[in-house]
Each structure stands twice: as structure tokens, then as C-alpha cells.
Design an enzyme around this catalytic site. Structure first.
Site, PDB file in Angstrom:
ATOM      1  N   ASN A 198       2.232   9.228  -3.223  1.00  0.00           N
ATOM      2  CA  ASN A 198       3.239   9.944  -2.428  1.00  0.00           C
ATOM      3  C   ASN A 198       2.798  11.395  -2.247  1.00  0.00           C
ATOM      4  OD1 ASN A 198       5.174   7.927  -1.930  1.00  0.00           O
ATOM      5  ND2 ASN A 198       6.174   8.257  -3.887  1.00  0.00           N
ATOM      6  N   HIS A 243       8.975   2.434   3.111  1.00  0.00           N
ATOM      7  CA  HIS A 243       7.791   2.895   3.862  1.00  0.00           C
ATOM      8  C   HIS A 243       7.632   2.146   5.186  1.00  0.00           C
ATOM      9  CE1 HIS A 243       6.296   5.400   0.561  1.00  0.00           C
ATOM     10  NE2 HIS A 243       6.711   4.446  -0.237  1.00  0.00           N
ATOM     11  N   TYR A 263       4.198  -4.804  -4.886  1.00  0.00           N
ATOM     12  CA  TYR A 263       3.531  -4.583  -3.587  1.00  0.00           C
ATOM     13  C   TYR A 263       2.883  -5.868  -3.086  1.00  0.00           C
ATOM     14  CZ  TYR A 263       4.327   0.413  -3.547  1.00  0.00           C
ATOM     15  OH  TYR A 263       4.927   1.641  -3.486  1.00  0.00           O
TER      16      TYR A 263
END
Ligand code: NDP
Length: 503
Positions: free
Chosen positions: A129, A56, A339
Site C-alpha cells: 500500500n 482494490h 488473494y
């Protein structure tokens, strides 16, 4: 110099007298060490880049709000969802996945759909997504999968062999591969795509009753896609077309919006559900779990500085608020770690203090202290340990989530839920897609898979064949493969097929 013109200063506020001529010994140089302005300027420039996101990396961001449009209090006690009409500030980042920071927006790739809700109970991040499913269902496969979507270690070029070798050896990917190679794999703009949680999450209400849920943000602009040919042209003509489109639409007051629909299952319904609700390669069929409209997302303000607000924006699916929690979905469990860990590496241990990431409606009162770039008061003179009897902040049991029952033995379990990875992609191909969708899908696959070795083409064609005979036959025909061989491979188990097509 006019009085109202600001004076250029050093980073430390001292006025700069000359920003064009270095301090030299004589007019021809050399430059002297005492040119501290030059040294400061170069030193900062040398450190302008922070590590790019591994996935990303290319994205656009905008601020907006989320508004509740239906009463959901019987399913969740999340305060930001507590009443119809309630609005919560949001920051959104929409992105591609595999490409680098300068890559083309029109690439065939899933699109990230990351939202940060600045709630009164802290920040809630939903990191989804534009596809309702994913390629793999175990986080142990994630790094390998991403490597295959990136560059070959020797050539530094994207490599169809790597790409399809992994996917054809990972048959659970077939559902997502089918979505990705439909024209939904090249959305016309970020405004023209849906956003899905993809994962199942847990909602729980004030009585501690819990529910399994999936989020669907449906674009109010309508789903619009580029064909393969249009995407190829766009990549060359304007690699930043979707980034530009989002910015311009907001500048023009044409604010994009999405309607949030939820799919909700009680634990009892989930028990007898045909599909594994914790398997991210599956959807919950709409007929069985009709989506319920609950809210609206609107993006209406552009960032002022891309680096400060978009590049440094950091989302993590581990940022929950009371009323919302994780499910046992294994891929989600991996993301809960990864993350936050990435942001610690990319932005440092105090990335939560960067304004776009700050819990502005529920200021931090933790006992975490110090570290690089602690730029606020760092907790001041207050106690830095818990428990304390110094009137420091303490835990609130109302923030606890209800427990869920678990079963089985701890170990490395092969996937065993009795559902078929090929049924849902087959349904998508047969029942949802139009003739034109199917033609484009097959063309997009043949164009890409055609670059891989023949044995890999055969193995992947067999997987398409398992989803639907027509699907596999048309791909095989497009690639000039022997359909008899494809059928033979399709009839084999995954291991036998892998052995039959090994190098
Ligand atoms: P439905 O007919 O109720 O739903 C089909 C959904 O497919 C549509 O609502 C739309 O989702 C989506 N869709 C339409 N065209 C395409 C396309 N070209 N590529 C990808 N998705 C498309 O049937 P089911 O709920 O039984 O699902 C059938 C199949 O549809 C599934 O196996 C799955 O592949 C796909 N699908 C299902 C979704 C779900 O949550 N049930 C969500 C998305 C796809 P949307 O309205 O979200 O745009």
C-alpha cells in the site's frame, strides 16, 4: 470491399455478412432463432463482466522494470536481486481500496501498490500500500473492517456511523487512521506516492541465514497530495484523474520511477527490538533501522487492453521466490490465503495462464491439471502425478527456506506484546507533521467524523486524545464535543470506553 480490409467474423472465424440487420421474418420481425450471429453476440455481451475485486476494484496498471543498484546478496539469494545492474520485467497495479470499479481516484483511501516481478525463479508478487501501516493486525477482523468502509446494507450509501463505529472500537487502527486522514490519504496522483510492503518479510541468503525486512518504494516524483477541498473538486471534475495521469505520463515518455529502500534486521536485533516487528500497525523507526537504497522501479509501457492486462491481473503475496518468504505477521498470513482464493473465484482455477499472470521467465511445470479454461496443452501426455519414474519434474531442495523458531501454545491469543498503539501515531502528529499538516488532518477528520453519531464521535475523539492531547482536543473542539467527557473516556480501558458509549 478492398482486399486489405479484414473481414468481420464470428467468434469461431466464420465470415459475417451483415452486422446491422437481425434475421427476421419479414421486414417488421419477429427475429428468428436461426440468427446465430445475433445470439452469439448477445450471449457474449451478457457475460462481459467478471466479478469485481471486493477490495482494490479501481486501479491502473503499467509495465516496467526493476533494476538492482546495490549488492544485497549477503541478505537474500533471490536471483532477480543477485547483482548490481540486473533488470527484471515488472507489472504494477496502483489502485484505491474501498470504492467500486467506477469510483473516483481522488477518494480518501489507502492506495494499493502491487508489483509482479517476472523472475527466472517464477513470479514474485509484492502487494503493498502507500501507507507503511494498516488498520488491524489480525485477519479475523478483515471482512468486518472492509464492510464498514463500503456501503450500508439498508441505504446502499457509505455510512460514517459504520466507518467510525468499527474504528473507534478498534484502537489499534489509530496509526493508520492518522496517516489516512492526513493529506497522504488523497495522493495527487499514483506517481506522487510511496509504496510500502507494510508487512515484514523474511529474506534469506545462500548460507540459509535469514533476516527480517520491510520494503519502501520512495517516489522519485516527490510526495504530492491533494487537500480535502482539492480532492472534492477532482472527484467531480475527473473521477479518473490518477488513472489518466499514469497513462498519459507513460505515453509522453515521462516514466515514473521509485527508489527501493530496505529496512533490514537480523534475528538477534529483532529479539530486543522495542516494537513488535510482526505487528503491521507499527513502523520501524528510521533512526533505529536506517533504510538502505537497493534498487529502482521504472514504469515505461502502458497496457494495450485494460481488461486483458489490468482487470485480469492477479497478484498474491503468496507468490514468493527462493530467497524471500513470509514472516509470522498474522495479517500477512491471512492475505497469503485470501488473494489467491479471490482470484480462483474471480478468474477461475487457471488464472495463472492469462498472459499478464504467466510466469513468463520460468514456465510452469506443475502437476496441476485441467479445470475451466485450461487453454494450453494442459501438460500434454506427460505424467500427472508425483512421484513418478517417467522423467517428470521433481522438487529441488535448494528452493527450501530456513526454519525459524516459534514459541507458545496454540490458541486464540489476545494481543499481548507490550507496546503502545498510541505512541507512533502521537510521534507522527507531534514530530513529523508540520503545523499545516496538523490543521489539515484535524479538518479532514472533523469533516468526516462529523457525520457520525455523537457517542461515536466521543469515543473516537478519546482515541485521538490518547495519541496526543492536542490532537484529541482539536478534534473535540472542531466537533463541538465536551472535552471533559473526551478526557474521561480517554482514561478508560477499551472495554469500559465501549460500554460507556454503547447505544
Ligand atoms: P522519521 O522522522 O525518520 O520518519 C518520518 C517519516 O514520516 C518520513 O520519512 C516520511 O516517510 C513520513 N511522513 C512525513 N510526513 C508524513 C505525513 N504527513 N503523513 C505520514 N507520514 C509522513 O521518524 P520515524 O521513523 O521515527 O517515524 C516517526 C513516524 O513517522 C512514525 O511513527 C510513522 O507514523 C511515520 N512514518 C514512519 C515511517 C518509517 O518507516 N519509519 C514511514 C512512514 C511514516 P517516507 O520517507 O516514507 O515518506
Amino acid at each position: 470491399m478492398s482486399e486489405d480490409k479484414k473481414t468481420l467474423t464470428s467468434a469461431f472465424g466464420a465470415p459475417v455478412g451483415d452486422d446491422q440487420n437481425s434475421f427476421t421474418a419479414g421486414p417488421r420481425g419477429p427475429v428468428l432463432m436461426q440468427d446465430v450471429h445475433l445470439l452469439e453476440k448477445l450471449g457474449h455481451f451478457d457475460r462481459e463482466r467478471i466479478p469485481e475485486r471486493v477490495v482494490h476494484a479501481k486501479g491502473a496498471g503499467a509495465y516496467g522494470y526493476f533494476e538492482v543498484t546495490a549488492d544485497v546478496s549477503k541478505w537474500t539469494k533471490a536471483k532477480f536481486l543477485s547483482e548490481v545492474g540486473k533488470r527484471t520485467d515488472v507489472f504494477a497495479r496502483l489502485s484505491t481500496v474501498g470504492g467500486e470499479k467506477g469510483s473516483a481516484d481522488a477518494a480518501r483511501d489507502p492506495r494499493g501498490f502491487a508489483l509482479k516481478f517476472y523472475t527466472e525463479d517464477g513470479n514474485y508478487d509484492l502487494v503493498g500500500n502507500n501507507t507503511p501501516v494498516f488498520f488491524i493486525r489480525d485477519p479475523l477482523k478483515f471482512a468486518d473492517f472492509i464492510h464498514t468502509q463500503k456501503r450500508n446494507p439498508a441505504t446502499n450509501c457509505p455510512d460514517p456511523d459504520m466507518f467510525w463505529d468499527f474504528l473507534s472500537l478498534t484502537p489499534e487502527s489509530i496509526h493508520q487512521v492518522t496517516v489516512l486522514f492526513s493529506d497522504r490519504g488523497t495522493p495527487a496522483t499514483f506517481r506522487n506516492m510511496n509504496g510500502y510492503s507494510s508487512h515484514t518479510y523474511k529474506w534469506y541468503n545462500a548460507k540459509d541465514e535469514y533476516f527480517w525486512v520491510q520494503y519502501h518504494f520512495k517516489t522519485d516524483q516527490g510526495v504530492k497530495n491533494l487537500t480535502r477541498q482539492e480532492a472534492e473538486v477532482m472527484k467531480g471534475k475527473d473521477p479518473d484523474h490518477a488513472t489518466r495521469d499514469l497513462y498519459q505520463a507513460i505515453e509522453n515518455g515521462d516514466y515514473p520511477s521509485w527508489t527501493l529502500e530496505m529496512q533490514i534486521l537480523t534475528p538477534e536485533q529483532a529479539k530486543d527490538f522495542k516494537w513488535d516487528i510482526f505487528d503491521i500497525t507499527k513502523v520501524w523507526p528510521h533512526k533505529e533501522v536506517p533504510p538502505i537504497k537497493v534498487g529502482k522501479l521504472v514504469l515505461n509501457r502502458n497496457p494495450v487492453n485494460y481488461f486483458a492486462e489490468v482487470e485480469q491481473a492477479a497478484f498474491s503475496p503468496s507468490n514468493f521466490v527462493p530467497g524471500i518468504a513470509a514472516s509470522p505477521d498474522k495479517m500477512l498470513q491471512g492475505r497469503l490465503f485470501s488473494y489467491h482464493d479471490t482470484h480462483l473465484h474471480r478468474l477461475g482455477p487457471n488464472y495463472h495462464l492469462i498472459p499478464v499472470n504467466q510466469a513468463k521467465n520460468s514456465p510452469e511445470t506443475s502437476y496441476q491439471r485441467d479445470g475451466f479454461m485450461r487453454v494450453d496443452g494442459g501438460g500434454g501426455p506427460g505424467p500427472n502425478y508425483w512421484p513418478n519414474s517417467m522423467n517428470g519434474p521433481g522438487p529441488d531442495p535448494r528452493a527450501l527456506e530456513p526454519a525459524i523458531p516459534l514459541e507458545g501454545e496454540a490458541g486464540r491469543h489476545a494481543y499481548s506484546f507490550p507496546n503502545d498503539d498510541f505512541v507512533q501515531p502521537g510521534n507522527l502528529y507531534r514530530d513529523v507533521m508540520t503545523d499545516q499538516d496538523r490543521t489539515n488532518l484535524v479538518g479532514n477528520i472533523v469533516d468526516h467524523l462529523g457525520g457520525a453519531q455523537k457517542r461515536i464521535q466521543l469515543r473516537q475523539a478519546a482515541i485521538f486524545y490518547k495519541a496526543d492531547a492536542d490532537y484529541g482536543s482539536r478534534v473535540a473542539e472542531g466537533l463541538g464535543l465536551d472535552i471533559g467527557e473526551v478526557k474521561k473516556l480517554a482514561a478508560m480501558g477499551a472495554e469500559e470506553r465501549a460500554a460507556a458509549t454503547a447505544k
